[in-house]
Design an enzyme around this catalytic site. Structure first.
Site: not given
Ligand code: SAM
Length: 234
Positions: A88, A115, A160, A175
């Site tokens: 993150p 962690e 993809r 897209d």
């Protein structure tokens, strides 16, 4: 493209054998290898974590099994893999990241838990000439329990885009985030049969058969939806 994913929960990655990416694996477009990090542990309990230096809650993944796993996976080939560490606290993974990576021959994903992984792992492989750098990337501003879902998100977004995976009839160029060079525009609404559903009608222009008007309408809708859904004031 070759993709390796290392995790303490290799079964978590099972969905990559399904659907679009599964077909790309079956056809050989993607050479997928999923590994159990515990295969590179050195003790009876197959330990992968330890307490954090400096104290604090939770456990940190030890660099020892990770280093052995990554060295083994790279082996002795001349090809340089890119190491991807989902976290993150990393740089944001966006469509342009997926586009760049889709041209890479080999990605290795290191899925953390607890962690996270000892920071020296990224530091070491960043400097290792046998690797094509390290990307510490986040799929969004929230905290997941592990890197597996993040790795699946990235593999699907990259996979993809590989030639032949979407099939000839679909193009990734239409897209969201690929419509224009800014990479900001999202796609407008899409419709299919029936023409009237529960009293709601398909926009007239889409039935007109007038290609230029349809293109124009879609471009305007993309602008509107981008402003509506992604304005900073929301
Ligand atoms: N202590 C870390 C922090 O606050 O930055 C969070 C660790 S998280 C509980 C455990 C693992 O989940 C991370 O090492 C990473 O592999 C994965 N992860 C969690 N959230 C993620 C995100 N937004 N993007 C990518 N990976 C994520």
């Amino acid at each position: 493209m070759r993709i390796d994913i290392v995790s303490i929960f290799p079964d978590y990655l099972g969905p990559l054998r399904l659907s679009l990416i599964g077909k790309a694996v079956d056809s050989g477009t993607i050479e997928l290898h999923i590994h159990d990090l515990r295969d590179w542990t050195a003790d009876r309990h197959r330990t992968v974590d330890d307490t954090p230096y400096g104290g604090g809650p939770g456990m940190v993944m030890s660099p020892e099994p990770w280093g052995r796993a990554l060295d083994d996976i790279r082996g002795t080939t001349d090809l340089k893999p890119k190491l991807v560490i989902p976290t993150p606290s990393g740089a944001r993974f966006v469509q342009s990241t997926a586009q760049q990576w889709s041209a890479h021959p080999w990605l290795v994903f290191a899925c953390g838990r607890y962690e996270g992984i000892d920071a020296r792992l990224a530091q070491f492989y960043h400097a290792d000439q046998h690797w094509d750098g390290v990307a510490e990337v986040s799929i969004g501003d929230y905290v997941l329990a592990g890197g597996e879902v993040a790795a699946m998100v990235m593999v699907e977004a990259v996979g993809r885009l590989l030639p032949g995976v979407l099939g000839n009839e679909v193009s990734a160029a239409d897209d969201s985030f690929s419509i224009d060079d800014s990479g900001e525009l999202v796609e407008g609404p899409v419709f299919t049969r029936p023409q009237i559903w529960r009293g709601l009608e398909v926009p007239e222009v889409l039935l007109s058969g007038h290609h230029a008007h349809i293109v124009q309408w879609r471009a305007a809708q993309a602008q509107d939806r981008t402003e509506q859904m992604r304005s900073v004031d929301r």
